[in-house]
Design an enzyme around this catalytic site. Structure first.
Site, short mmCIF file in Angstrom:
data_model
loop_
_atom_site.label_atom_id
_atom_site.label_comp_id
_atom_site.label_asym_id
_atom_site.label_seq_id
_atom_site.Cartn_x
_atom_site.Cartn_y
_atom_site.Cartn_z
N GLY A 188 38.32 32.22 34.14
CA GLY A 188 38.76 32.58 35.54
C GLY A 188 38.30 34.05 35.94
N GLU A 189 38.80 34.87 36.70
CA GLU A 189 38.46 36.35 37.21
C GLU A 189 38.66 37.23 38.12
OE1 GLU A 189 36.41 36.25 41.18
OE2 GLU A 189 36.69 34.33 41.34
N GLY A 190 39.18 38.23 37.94
CA GLY A 190 40.06 39.46 38.44
C GLY A 190 39.49 40.46 38.72
N GLY A 191 40.14 41.35 39.20
CA GLY A 191 39.43 42.43 39.44
C GLY A 191 38.13 43.38 38.69
N PHE A 192 38.61 42.94 36.99
CA PHE A 192 37.66 43.80 36.54
C PHE A 192 36.25 42.82 36.63
CE2 PHE A 192 35.24 43.99 32.54
CZ PHE A 192 35.22 45.39 31.79
N GLY A 193 36.63 41.71 36.53
CA GLY A 193 34.99 41.16 36.89
C GLY A 193 35.04 39.04 36.03
N CYS A 194 34.58 38.24 35.91
CA CYS A 194 34.50 36.77 35.26
C CYS A 194 35.12 37.05 33.54
CB CYS A 194 33.15 36.87 35.14
SG CYS A 194 32.74 36.19 37.36
N LYS A 232 35.11 38.72 29.03
CA LYS A 232 35.63 39.05 30.44
C LYS A 232 33.98 40.82 30.67
CE LYS A 232 39.19 42.11 30.96
NZ LYS A 232 40.43 42.31 30.99
N ASP A 265 51.58 47.18 34.28
CA ASP A 265 50.77 45.97 35.64
C ASP A 265 51.27 44.45 34.50
OD1 ASP A 265 49.53 44.67 37.75
OD2 ASP A 265 47.58 44.25 37.10
#
Length: 467
Positions: A131-137, A162, A257
């Site tokens: 998956g991915e998010g604001g931080f990265g992959c 991550k 969060d």
């Protein structure tokens, strides 16, 4: 963002490009790994990246968490950023004098080299992407049980790696926060940080692998509904994680969060909190709150925090109430696809939470009566308390834990209740009446339309004869 095995692929895969003349094998891998060069560990933000809106109406900041296209705008980050404080991650990194001076980590964390993690994740190839998010992959990888060396897939210790996306929303500061909090706060209901890598431009974190992925996946993306007892078990585990942060940790921590995508599940559905990039040290001494920029996720943030920027542990309690409500109803905190008046889950459900009869109507229909009546009533009352507009009226998380403890084991299933069966019969009868009324209205409408057409024909014929 989950570190689990998520069968609903978050990221569309692209076919590898052919190696150009004069290129080497390393360059070819850089083009295939999460669409970008491995030198910068990838900007895994696809075209489906969501734009996060500031509730205060100020500068919007992009935030990406890969999801199916039709759900890409469901969650929105709440980020108030003034133009004078906005900097790129690259600028932040370049302005940081010595990262080693900032890094204060627990001795039990393993320190990895970049090449070790590159090999452990099979060169960060798309097939390893979780998956991915604001931080990265986030990539799936395999390492030695008690070491840092990579091992053959399927052997050793399975981990989630991550990576820091240098062009994303979160940067070195959030990376440090993850290491600082998770590296020094071991608890069964917090995801375990195995180790980290800080080498040149590379910032990576290595977590335990959570095989069942995130609560968000189970509630909103899977065809089979999450059973009632498991929902309550997950709620209890997540509550224990927050209670530890607020009341048991050496220094109080505000998570900031709390949402379904940050609650990960192990093989036995034990809940663990992940993603501490936005966590803050709580107020100490005679201070009542911490003043911060408003950050979090739209639909989960406490109203008083959004309005004032005053952050307290009761802000997390409100977010817990939203998640508990999502688990009760099977609905997202914000859903623009719902009818008018039902977009905001809290505002739609709030009037029913205190009513012992009408609150059944907001429960997830996919449960089909397979839930505890007493448990559902207790959970609804608890959600109402957590969502109180007055922060002081909200319970402490330790009180939430005590309320939730007996709920997973209650056996008074609604499906065998005379009241629930009567209510279901009334619901079916009401639905039939509604459908019948709609059908009759449609017939009348068609009938009127038919005679209007006939009248227009006669009028045209009469006009022609008169001429």
């Amino acid at each position: 963002m989950g570190f689990g095995n998520q069968s609903e692929s978050f990221v569309e895969k692209k076919s590898p490009r052919k190696k150009k003349d004069g290129g080497n094998e390393e360059e070819e891998e850089e083009e295939t790994g999460c669409w970008v060069r491995l030198r910068f560990m990838g900007s895994c933000m696809s075209s489906r990246s969501r734009v996060d809106n500031s509730l205060s109406g100020r500068t919007a900041t992009p935030y990406a968490e890969s999801k199916p296209e039709k759900e890409k705008s469901r969650d929105q980050q709440v980020v108030s950023v003034s133009s004078t404080t906005t900097t790129s991650n690259a600028e932040t990194a370049s302005s940081t004098p010595k990262y080693s001076e900032e890094l204060k980590v627990a001795s039990q964390l393993r320190k990895f080299t970049f090449i070790d993690l590159k090999l452990a994740t099979r060169n960060f190839r798309p097939e390893s992407l979780l998956g991915e998010g604001g931080f990265g992959c986030v990539f799936k990888g395999w390492i030695e049980e008690n070491g840092t060396a990579p091992v053959k897939p399927g052997t050793g210790l399975t981990v989630a790696v991550k990576t820091l996306n240098v062009e994303g929303l979160q940067g070195h500061k959030e990376w440090l926060a993850e290491v600082d909090f998770l590296g020094n706060l071991p608890h069964p209901n917090l995801v375990k940080l195995v180790g980290y890598c800080i080498e040149d431009d590379h910032r990576l974190l290595v977590y335990e692998f959570m095989p069942r992925g995130s609560l968000e996946n189970h509630l909103f993306r899977r065809s089979l509904p999450l059973p009632w007892s498991i929902r309550m078990k997950v709620a209890l585990g997540a509550a224990k994680g927050l209670a530890f942060l607020h009341e048991e940790a050496q220094r109080p921590v505000i998570y900031r969060d709390f949402k379904t995508s940050n609650i990960l599940l192990d093989a036995d559905y034990n809940a663990k909190l992940s993603d501490f990039g936005l966590a803050k040290d709580g107020p100490e001494g005679d201070k009542s709150h911490v003043s911060t920029r408003v950050m979090g996720t739209y639909g989960y943030a406490a109203p008083e925090y959004v309005m004032t920027g005053h952050l307290t542990s009761k802000s997390d309690v409100y977010s817990f109430g939203v998640v508990l409500l999502e688990m009760l109803t099977g609905r997202r905190s914000m859903d623009k696809n719902r009818p008018n008046g039902e977009h905001n889950l809290v505002e739609w459900a709030r009037p029913h939470l205190g009513d012992k009869r009408s609150f059944f109507r907001i429960l997830d229909p996919r449960l089909e009566g397979h839930f505890s009546i007493k448990g559902a009533q207790k959970a609804a009352q608890l959600a109402a308390q957590c969502l109180s507009r007055d922060p002081k009226a909200r319970p402490r998380m330790s009180e939430v834990v005590e309320t939730l403890k007996p709920l997973p084991n209650l056996k008074d299933m609604a499906s065998s209740s005379y009241y629930f069966q009567t209510m279901q019969s009334d619901r079916v009868r009401l639905l039939n009446i509604t459908n019948l009324t709609h059908h009759r209205n449609q017939e009348q409408k068609n009938h009127r339309l038919h005679w209007r057409i006939e009248a227009e024909k006669l009028h045209r014929q009469w006009t022609t004869v008169c001429r």
